[in-house]
Design a protein around this motif. Structure first.
Motif, mmCIF file in Angstrom:
data_model
loop_
_atom_site.group_PDB
_atom_site.id
_atom_site.type_symbol
_atom_site.label_atom_id
_atom_site.label_comp_id
_atom_site.label_asym_id
_atom_site.label_seq_id
_atom_site.Cartn_x
_atom_site.Cartn_y
_atom_site.Cartn_z
ATOM 1 N N LEU A 1 -0.352 12.071 10.444
ATOM 2 C CA LEU A 1 -0.192 10.927 11.346
ATOM 3 C C LEU A 1 -1.308 9.907 11.118
ATOM 4 O O LEU A 1 -1.070 8.701 11.052
ATOM 5 C CB LEU A 1 -0.185 11.412 12.801
ATOM 6 C CG LEU A 1 0.002 10.340 13.885
ATOM 7 C CD1 LEU A 1 1.366 9.676 13.759
ATOM 8 C CD2 LEU A 1 -0.152 10.962 15.267
ATOM 9 N N MET A 2 -2.553 10.415 10.996
ATOM 10 C CA MET A 2 -3.699 9.535 10.730
ATOM 11 C C MET A 2 -3.528 8.778 9.419
ATOM 12 O O MET A 2 -3.844 7.586 9.317
ATOM 13 C CB MET A 2 -4.989 10.359 10.688
ATOM 14 C CG MET A 2 -5.533 10.740 12.046
ATOM 15 S SD MET A 2 -6.935 11.872 11.904
ATOM 16 C CE MET A 2 -8.077 10.879 10.960
ATOM 17 N N ALA A 3 -3.022 9.477 8.400
ATOM 18 C CA ALA A 3 -2.836 8.849 7.084
ATOM 19 C C ALA A 3 -1.855 7.677 7.175
ATOM 20 O O ALA A 3 -2.087 6.605 6.598
ATOM 21 C CB ALA A 3 -2.329 9.886 6.085
ATOM 22 N N GLU A 4 -0.774 7.884 7.922
ATOM 23 C CA GLU A 4 0.215 6.809 8.078
ATOM 24 C C GLU A 4 -0.366 5.622 8.843
ATOM 25 O O GLU A 4 -0.133 4.461 8.486
ATOM 26 C CB GLU A 4 1.451 7.344 8.807
ATOM 27 C CG GLU A 4 2.282 8.320 7.979
ATOM 28 C CD GLU A 4 3.588 8.673 8.659
ATOM 29 O OE1 GLU A 4 4.285 7.734 9.084
ATOM 30 O OE2 GLU A 4 3.894 9.868 8.773
ATOM 31 N N ILE A 5 -1.139 5.908 9.907
ATOM 32 C CA ILE A 5 -1.731 4.835 10.711
ATOM 33 C C ILE A 5 -2.767 4.070 9.891
ATOM 34 O O ILE A 5 -2.806 2.821 9.893
ATOM 35 C CB ILE A 5 -2.367 5.406 12.001
ATOM 36 C CG1 ILE A 5 -1.274 5.954 12.915
ATOM 37 C CG2 ILE A 5 -3.178 4.330 12.731
ATOM 38 C CD1 ILE A 5 -1.785 6.743 14.087
ATOM 39 N N SER B 1 -1.221 1.709 7.416
ATOM 40 C CA SER B 1 -0.731 0.467 8.026
ATOM 41 C C SER B 1 -1.871 -0.496 8.327
ATOM 42 O O SER B 1 -1.692 -1.716 8.317
ATOM 43 C CB SER B 1 0.041 0.786 9.308
ATOM 44 O OG SER B 1 -0.832 1.267 10.317
ATOM 45 N N VAL B 2 -3.079 0.076 8.605
ATOM 46 C CA VAL B 2 -4.251 -0.777 8.858
ATOM 47 C C VAL B 2 -4.764 -1.371 7.550
ATOM 48 O O VAL B 2 -5.151 -2.547 7.478
ATOM 49 C CB VAL B 2 -5.367 0.043 9.554
ATOM 50 C CG1 VAL B 2 -6.657 -0.772 9.649
ATOM 51 C CG2 VAL B 2 -4.924 0.476 10.943
ATOM 52 N N ASP B 3 -4.774 -0.555 6.487
ATOM 53 C CA ASP B 3 -5.273 -1.012 5.179
ATOM 54 C C ASP B 3 -4.356 -2.040 4.531
ATOM 55 O O ASP B 3 -4.805 -2.886 3.742
ATOM 56 C CB ASP B 3 -5.442 0.188 4.237
ATOM 57 C CG ASP B 3 -6.584 1.103 4.670
ATOM 58 O OD1 ASP B 3 -7.440 0.625 5.431
ATOM 59 O OD2 ASP B 3 -6.590 2.292 4.275
ATOM 60 N N ASP C 1 7.938 -1.061 10.034
ATOM 61 C CA ASP C 1 9.308 -1.149 10.541
ATOM 62 C C ASP C 1 9.347 -0.600 11.975
ATOM 63 O O ASP C 1 8.677 0.389 12.280
ATOM 64 C CB ASP C 1 10.228 -0.325 9.627
ATOM 65 C CG ASP C 1 11.687 -0.484 10.020
ATOM 66 O OD1 ASP C 1 12.139 0.309 10.868
ATOM 67 O OD2 ASP C 1 12.348 -1.391 9.479
ATOM 68 N N PRO C 2 10.103 -1.234 12.870
ATOM 69 C CA PRO C 2 10.192 -0.730 14.267
ATOM 70 C C PRO C 2 10.555 0.752 14.350
ATOM 71 O O PRO C 2 10.039 1.468 15.212
ATOM 72 C CB PRO C 2 11.294 -1.599 14.877
ATOM 73 C CG PRO C 2 11.241 -2.863 14.094
ATOM 74 C CD PRO C 2 10.868 -2.475 12.688
ATOM 75 N N ASP C 3 11.434 1.202 13.446
ATOM 76 C CA ASP C 3 11.805 2.625 13.444
ATOM 77 C C ASP C 3 10.609 3.492 13.078
ATOM 78 O O ASP C 3 10.402 4.574 13.640
ATOM 79 C CB ASP C 3 12.955 2.877 12.462
ATOM 80 C CG ASP C 3 14.276 2.301 12.965
ATOM 81 O OD1 ASP C 3 14.383 2.100 14.195
ATOM 82 O OD2 ASP C 3 15.179 2.060 12.137
ATOM 83 N N ASP C 4 9.809 3.001 12.093
ATOM 84 C CA ASP C 4 8.606 3.750 11.700
ATOM 85 C C ASP C 4 7.612 3.828 12.854
ATOM 86 O O ASP C 4 6.969 4.852 13.082
ATOM 87 C CB ASP C 4 7.947 3.086 10.491
ATOM 88 C CG ASP C 4 8.783 3.238 9.226
ATOM 89 O OD1 ASP C 4 9.610 4.162 9.198
ATOM 90 O OD2 ASP C 4 8.609 2.438 8.283
ATOM 91 N N ARG C 5 7.491 2.715 13.570
ATOM 92 C CA ARG C 5 6.580 2.690 14.720
ATOM 93 C C ARG C 5 7.024 3.715 15.781
ATOM 94 O O ARG C 5 6.189 4.450 16.337
ATOM 95 C CB ARG C 5 6.557 1.274 15.325
ATOM 96 C CG ARG C 5 5.525 1.103 16.441
ATOM 97 C CD ARG C 5 5.609 -0.298 17.029
ATOM 98 N NE ARG C 5 5.232 -1.307 16.051
ATOM 99 C CZ ARG C 5 3.970 -1.683 15.810
ATOM 100 N NH1 ARG C 5 2.981 -1.104 16.481
ATOM 101 N NH2 ARG C 5 3.705 -2.614 14.920
ATOM 102 N N GLU C 6 8.313 3.768 16.027
ATOM 103 C CA GLU C 6 8.844 4.741 16.988
ATOM 104 C C GLU C 6 8.582 6.172 16.528
ATOM 105 O O GLU C 6 8.242 7.049 17.328
ATOM 106 C CB GLU C 6 10.356 4.528 17.176
ATOM 107 C CG GLU C 6 10.716 3.351 18.054
ATOM 108 C CD GLU C 6 10.166 3.482 19.464
ATOM 109 O OE1 GLU C 6 10.273 4.576 20.047
ATOM 110 O OE2 GLU C 6 9.624 2.489 19.977
ATOM 111 N N ASN C 7 8.727 6.396 15.219
ATOM 112 C CA ASN C 7 8.468 7.735 14.667
ATOM 113 C C ASN C 7 7.008 8.134 14.853
ATOM 114 O O ASN C 7 6.705 9.302 15.156
ATOM 115 C CB ASN C 7 8.830 7.794 13.183
ATOM 116 C CG ASN C 7 10.330 7.754 12.960
ATOM 117 O OD1 ASN C 7 11.102 8.132 13.836
ATOM 118 N ND2 ASN C 7 10.756 7.293 11.791
ATOM 119 N N LEU C 8 6.089 7.164 14.653
ATOM 120 C CA LEU C 8 4.661 7.437 14.850
ATOM 121 C C LEU C 8 4.382 7.811 16.310
ATOM 122 O O LEU C 8 3.627 8.746 16.593
ATOM 123 C CB LEU C 8 3.821 6.220 14.459
ATOM 124 C CG LEU C 8 3.732 5.880 12.971
ATOM 125 C CD1 LEU C 8 2.926 4.607 12.763
ATOM 126 C CD2 LEU C 8 3.108 7.024 12.185
#
Length: 318
Positions: free
Chosen positions: A99-103, A106-108, A115-122
């Motif tokens: 989860l940290m890697a994905e977040i 997105s910051v980098d 994507d809104p769907d990706d945000r919901e998944n996070l």
């Protein structure tokens, strides 16, 4: 045993000999002459942990297995030693790291909008991790009961029969019982095996206006023990005319201490009509009627205790 194949992961030799104490002492004496020393308590397990053979949860499980008082405690420790707890923690850690890697990605790379769907998944993933951690936290009480035992404090006013009940549950005359109020100035704690559960029972000093330094300290200790207990058995001398007034005050004064089971004692002093009347008046209390003198109602009490403990125990099956 070669390196990497022993319990500690280090090179290890084992000496087998006859079981006689003299032979054993002679061999140990001979070994200790040659720049060796005896292992400290838990040293082999510590070396296994430092050598990466086991993790901290498994190292603690070894100590828990040694200290286990019942089959429940042993089973729980054995499961931890087999890695059940470690597997759960590692799984949670892996999910959190992903989860940290994905977040962080997105910051980098902010130019690549999430994507809104990706945000919901996070959000769902983080909520799932938090939920699993909460389950672990909620299991602490059950785990402590398995490891340390279910703690019961026997409390109430002086001469209510607390020490008598304590002796009956232990099946031995451990506490002094006399008609004189305030016989128990300090507290007594013993362990019993109640239907496979390790139960710690403490007989506390009777509640009343303390008449000396020793009695005051005994009542302070009683209050502390009640706070630390999983259940308080509040004993009432049902033969006293003032029992209801006293009980209402006592429950009000101690309602913040946790679960209380009221025990009406000395029913042998009442006739059937008096007992029926008292049961009607006691309907607003979850109470059990007993007689420590005749042992009437004590089987019902044990059944209730086992039921309460069972409700707080986790499922130890696969």
């Amino acid at each position: 045993m070669p390196e990497g194949r022993s319990y500690t992961g280090q090179k290890q030799a084992e000496i087998f000999c006859h079981g006689g104490q003299y032979v054993l002492r002679q061999i140990l004496t001979e070994i200790l002459k040659h720049n060796c020393r005896a292992a400290e308590p838990g040293e082999f397990t510590r070396r296994a942990f430092l050598g990466g053979r086991i993790d901290l949860a498994k190292a603690e499980a070894v100590a828990d297995m040694i200290a286990s008082k019942t089959e429940y405690a042993y089973s729980a420790a054995r499961n931890n030693l087999l890695g059940r707890f470690s597997e759960h923690i590692n799984s949670l850690r892996e999910k959190a790291v992903n989860l940290m890697a994905e977040i962080e990605a997105s910051v980098d790379y902010p130019e690549e909008d999430i994507d809104p769907d990706d945000r919901e998944n996070l959000i769902e993933s983080s909520a799932s991790i938090v939920s699993e951690i909460k389950k672990l936290l909620d299991s602490y009480r059950s785990g402590r009961i398995i490891k340390e035992g279910y703690k019961i404090a026997i409390a109430g006013r002086t001469n209510a029969g607390k020490s008598s009940l304590f002796n009956i549950l232990l099946n031995q005359n451990r506490a002094i019982v006399t008609p004189t109020p305030g016989t128990t100035r300090d507290w007594l704690t013993e362990w019993i095996d109640l239907d496979g559960f390790a139960v710690s029972i403490t007989d506390t000093a009777g509640v009343r206006t303390a008449s000396g330094i020793i009695e005051k300290e005994g009542q302070k200790s009683a209050l502390y023990i009640m706070k630390e207990s999983d259940l308080i058995i509040w004993m009432v001398d049902i033969s006293k005319r003032s029992w209801r007034k006293e009980l209402e005050k006592d429950i009000k004064d101690h309602r913040d201490l946790g679960a209380i089971l009221v025990l009406f004692n000395k029913i042998d002093k009442l006739n059937s009509d008096q007992l029926k009347a008292i049961k009607k008046r006691a309907l607003d209390y979850e109470a059990i009627c007993v007689s420590c003198k005749t042992k009437s109602g004590l089987k019902l009490l044990e059944k209730e205790l086992v039921s309460r403990i069972s409700r707080q125990m986790p499922d130890l099956t696969d």
